[in-house]
Structure formats: C-alpha cells, structure tokens
Scaffold this motif. Structure first.
Motif, PDB file in Angstrom:
ATOM      1  N   LYS A  81      24.525  31.606   2.099  1.00 50.84           N
ATOM      2  CA  LYS A  81      24.288  32.025   3.588  1.00 50.84           C
ATOM      3  C   LYS A  81      24.811  31.133   4.695  1.00 50.84           C
ATOM      4  O   LYS A  81      25.424  31.299   5.559  1.00 50.84           O
ATOM      5  N   LYS A  82      24.218  29.906   4.303  1.00 46.29           N
ATOM      6  CA  LYS A  82      24.405  28.757   5.329  1.00 46.29           C
ATOM      7  C   LYS A  82      25.566  27.988   5.364  1.00 46.29           C
ATOM      8  O   LYS A  82      26.164  27.536   6.327  1.00 46.29           O
ATOM      9  N   THR A  83      25.894  27.697   3.835  1.00 47.08           N
ATOM     10  CA  THR A  83      27.091  26.683   3.613  1.00 47.08           C
ATOM     11  C   THR A  83      28.318  27.511   3.005  1.00 47.08           C
ATOM     12  O   THR A  83      29.349  26.858   2.924  1.00 47.08           O
ATOM     13  N   GLY A  84      28.198  28.500   2.573  1.00 48.45           N
ATOM     14  CA  GLY A  84      29.161  29.337   1.810  1.00 48.45           C
ATOM     15  C   GLY A  84      29.047  29.084   0.227  1.00 48.45           C
ATOM     16  O   GLY A  84      28.366  28.306  -0.214  1.00 48.45           O
ATOM     17  N   MET A  85      29.726  30.230  -0.404  1.00 51.91           N
ATOM     18  CA  MET A  85      29.332  30.238  -1.576  1.00 51.91           C
ATOM     19  C   MET A  85      30.195  29.143  -2.430  1.00 51.91           C
ATOM     20  O   MET A  85      29.731  28.395  -3.345  1.00 51.91           O
ATOM     21  N   ALA A  86      31.477  28.528  -2.040  1.00 55.32           N
ATOM     22  CA  ALA A  86      31.818  27.553  -2.729  1.00 55.32           C
ATOM     23  C   ALA A  86      31.329  26.083  -2.708  1.00 55.32           C
ATOM     24  O   ALA A  86      31.113  25.570  -3.888  1.00 55.32           O
TER      25      ALA A  86
END
Length: 191
Positions: A81-86
C-alpha cells in the motif's frame, strides 16, 4: 520434483500478491485474505506431509515462525500500500541474502563466487535504492529483515530438526499462523 515445488511457490507468491493488490483496490481488509491463505497453506502441507510424531519443541518453534509469517504478511500488505507492489516484492526476494549471511557467519558455510557476487549486488541495490544512497524506507527495511529472519528460521529448522518431515513442520507453521491471524481478526473485530 523440486522444480514442481519451486513453480508452486512462485505461483503462490504471485497469486497472494495479486489478491492483496485487488483487495487494496476494493478497499477491503487484507488481513482476512491473509488469514484465509493460511487455511489453504496448512491444508496443502497436510496433503504433502508424511507422518511425524508431535514434539513440543517442534510445535513451539513452528508456532513462533507462524507468528512471524503472520506479522510479515501484514507488513507486506502495508508495504504494498505504501511503497507499491514492485518494491515490496523485490525487497522480499532480496531478503534471501539474510539466511546466506547467517549460513556463512554462524554455520560456517563457504560461499562460492556466485554467492559473493549476489550478496554484493544485493548490498549495492539496498544502499542505492531509488538512486538515493541509504534511502531505503523503514517499512521496506523492516520487511527485508523480517522476511530474511523467517528464511533464516527455516534454515535453522532444517539444521536443528533434521529428522522432522518438512511438510509436517509446515502444517504446524501455517496452522499456527492461521490461529494468530484469526485471533487478531477477532480481537480487532475485523469484518
């Protein structure tokens, strides 16, 4: 046969990551999907296991690692949620450096040239994350250490409990993670 387990592991990781992302988009609580995942994982462990006798040290160790699994998945969903899936998935994969370092330092294993190169590359990636020296976010650093700690714990299991079937240990681990998860859901009254 080990390739089947590798493919199954990769498909499982990909599926749970996509499901967490979908739940995020629908603004649903991801803890429920994480808790449900442990029911499936424990049942698969049960299907793949050969019989082993119950021993309190194995149960206690499996329950402790199960708690860390639950915490890691909650942290993983937060990191997505905070930094992205990748970024979250990448850090999770890079965390394999932790058990390798423990194996070298504490268990006297000798790394080969590819291992040394891989460790150095991981160090460079972490130190230069997003092109900024030493700017890895605390959530990603925590995820790196937690995932790496879990992998180190699994390595210790293989060394310290060598006579115990892996599938049997996974049953204990995943079902205890399920208990921790559903306990959290009940205490927090999550729907």
């Amino acid at each position: 046969m080990s390739y089947i387990y590798l493919v199954a592991s990769l498909l499982s990781s990909l599926t749970i990551t996509i499901m967490l992302r979908l739940f995020e988009q629908k603004d649903a609580n991801r803890v429920v999907i994480i808790a449900s995942n442990y029911i499936v994982a424990g049942t698969l462990g049960l299907a793949l296991s050969s019989h082993s006798s119950l021993q309190w040290p194995i149960i206690g160790y499996g329950a402790a690692i199960g708690l860390f699994f639950f915490i890691a998945f909650v942290m993983f969903s937060y990191a997505i949620k905070k930094t992205g899936m990748a970024a979250s998935v990448t850090i999770g994969r890079l965390s394999l450096a932790v058990p390798v370092l423990f194996s070298i330092i504490f268990w006297g294993e000798s790394p080969g040239i590819p291992d040394i190169v891989a460790l150095l590359l991981i160090l460079v990636i972490i130190l230069t994350w997003e092109g900024k020296i030493g700017k890895l976010s605390p959530i990603l650093l925590g995820l790196f250490l937690l995932f790496g700690g879990i992998d180190t714990g699994m390595k210790y299991f293989k060394l310290g409990f060598s006579g115990v079937d892996d599938g049997f240990f996974l049953i204990i681990l995943f079902y205890s993670a399920m208990v921790w998860s559903w306990g959290y859901i009940l205490v927090k009254n999550i729907t």
